[in-house]
Design a protein around this motif. Structure first.
Motif, mmCIF file in Angstrom:
data_model
loop_
_atom_site.group_PDB
_atom_site.id
_atom_site.type_symbol
_atom_site.label_atom_id
_atom_site.label_comp_id
_atom_site.label_asym_id
_atom_site.label_seq_id
_atom_site.Cartn_x
_atom_site.Cartn_y
_atom_site.Cartn_z
ATOM 1 N N ILE A 1 0.853 -1.131 -0.190
ATOM 2 C CA ILE A 1 -0.132 -0.074 0.310
ATOM 3 C C ILE A 1 1.123 1.249 0.097
ATOM 4 O O ILE A 1 0.275 1.985 0.325
ATOM 5 C CB ILE A 1 -0.982 -0.092 1.063
ATOM 6 C CG1 ILE A 1 -0.277 0.030 3.120
ATOM 7 C CG2 ILE A 1 -1.388 -0.946 0.873
ATOM 8 C CD1 ILE A 1 -1.339 0.676 3.393
ATOM 9 N N SER A 2 2.098 1.410 0.359
ATOM 10 C CA SER A 2 3.584 2.008 -0.086
ATOM 11 C C SER A 2 3.398 2.797 -1.345
ATOM 12 O O SER A 2 4.325 3.409 -1.718
ATOM 13 C CB SER A 2 4.110 2.284 1.263
ATOM 14 O OG SER A 2 4.593 0.891 0.269
ATOM 15 N N ASP B 1 1.500 4.087 -8.006
ATOM 16 C CA ASP B 1 0.202 4.117 -8.915
ATOM 17 C C ASP B 1 -0.789 4.841 -9.060
ATOM 18 O O ASP B 1 -1.505 4.854 -7.862
ATOM 19 C CB ASP B 1 0.372 2.584 -7.867
ATOM 20 C CG ASP B 1 -1.105 1.697 -8.744
ATOM 21 O OD1 ASP B 1 -1.733 2.205 -9.452
ATOM 22 O OD2 ASP B 1 -1.516 0.805 -8.268
ATOM 23 N N THR B 2 0.024 5.698 -10.190
ATOM 24 C CA THR B 2 -1.063 6.930 -9.966
ATOM 25 C C THR B 2 -3.050 6.947 -10.324
ATOM 26 O O THR B 2 -3.893 7.333 -9.710
ATOM 27 C CB THR B 2 -1.293 7.155 -11.392
ATOM 28 O OG1 THR B 2 -1.225 6.820 -12.683
ATOM 29 C CG2 THR B 2 -0.282 7.821 -11.228
ATOM 30 N N LEU B 3 -2.686 5.299 -10.619
ATOM 31 C CA LEU B 3 -4.965 4.432 -11.111
ATOM 32 C C LEU B 3 -5.430 4.565 -9.397
ATOM 33 O O LEU B 3 -6.585 4.433 -9.056
ATOM 34 C CB LEU B 3 -4.854 3.628 -11.022
ATOM 35 C CG LEU B 3 -4.164 3.261 -13.234
ATOM 36 C CD1 LEU B 3 -4.117 2.420 -13.938
ATOM 37 C CD2 LEU B 3 -5.138 4.469 -13.857
ATOM 38 N N LEU B 4 -4.208 3.464 -8.345
ATOM 39 C CA LEU B 4 -4.886 3.508 -7.379
ATOM 40 C C LEU B 4 -4.931 4.072 -5.885
ATOM 41 O O LEU B 4 -5.315 3.934 -4.640
ATOM 42 C CB LEU B 4 -4.994 1.804 -7.427
ATOM 43 C CG LEU B 4 -5.435 0.816 -7.980
ATOM 44 C CD1 LEU B 4 -4.846 -0.500 -7.476
ATOM 45 C CD2 LEU B 4 -6.916 0.806 -8.056
#
Length: 183
Positions: free
Chosen positions: A14-15, A19-22
């Motif tokens: 999660i870091s 990841d620009t989508l999520l």
């Protein structure tokens, strides 16, 4: 600090701020955060401090949590995410640098903080159903011939619609559980 990683209790990264989508990623309220990372000496990629030579903590939206120092400059810890919040900011901080009695300076600079969204209303999976000649029927307790194609259906309710994929895993007694251990 040259490496910092946060994973949720399902081992999802999660870091990943790239990841620009999520990004920012959601976690379950009260779920565990698995923190890990490494520290190194300035201008040296191969020399790492011993566990007694540094101390790292996690800054979780202003609350400081001590992490465990390990060999080879590693640090780690498991922190339960607080309840009653909808967002969190996570970043590592150096508490001490250098062996006891010797003080060195932390030149890590300002590390990028990791933003996390707390899902206080997680998705809900409805009952598992299977298509039969008379329509959808509940699977619980149903006996299905192993020669018949098994096409399960499940309805997922997600108010926030935070994801677009779902992986459903199932097993059938006698087919997928050949050693009959129930796993």
């Amino acid at each position: 600090i040259d490496f910092f990683e946060v994973r949720d209790e399902s081992n999802r990264l999660i870091s990943n701020i790239y990841d620009t989508l999520l990004y920012p990623f959601p976690i379950l309220e009260g779920g565990n955060l698995n923190i890990s990372g490494t520290v190194r000496f300035q201008d040296s990629d191969n020399v790492r401090p011993q566990s007694s030579d540094f101390s790292v903590a996690l800054n979780l939206s202003g609350a400081i949590y001590q992490l465990q120092s390990g060999e080879g400059g590693s640090f780690s810890g498991v922190i339960a995410s607080p309840s009653g919040v909808s967002e969190m900011t996570l970043s590592p901080i150096m508490l001490s640098v250098g062996p006891p009695g010797f003080q060195a300076d932390d030149t890590s600079g300002q590390l990028t903080a990791v933003e996390v969204v707390v899902d206080t209303n997680p998705p809900v999976a409805g009952p598992l159903e299977v298509q039969t000649p008379i329509g959808l029927q509940f699977v619980d307790g149903m006996v299905i011939d192993p020669t018949i194609l098994f096409s399960p259906y499940v309805t997922i309710s997600e108010e926030e619609a935070r994801g677009d994929s779902l992986t459903l895993r199932y097993w059938r007694t006698g087919i997928d559980d050949q050693n009959e251990d129930g796993i």
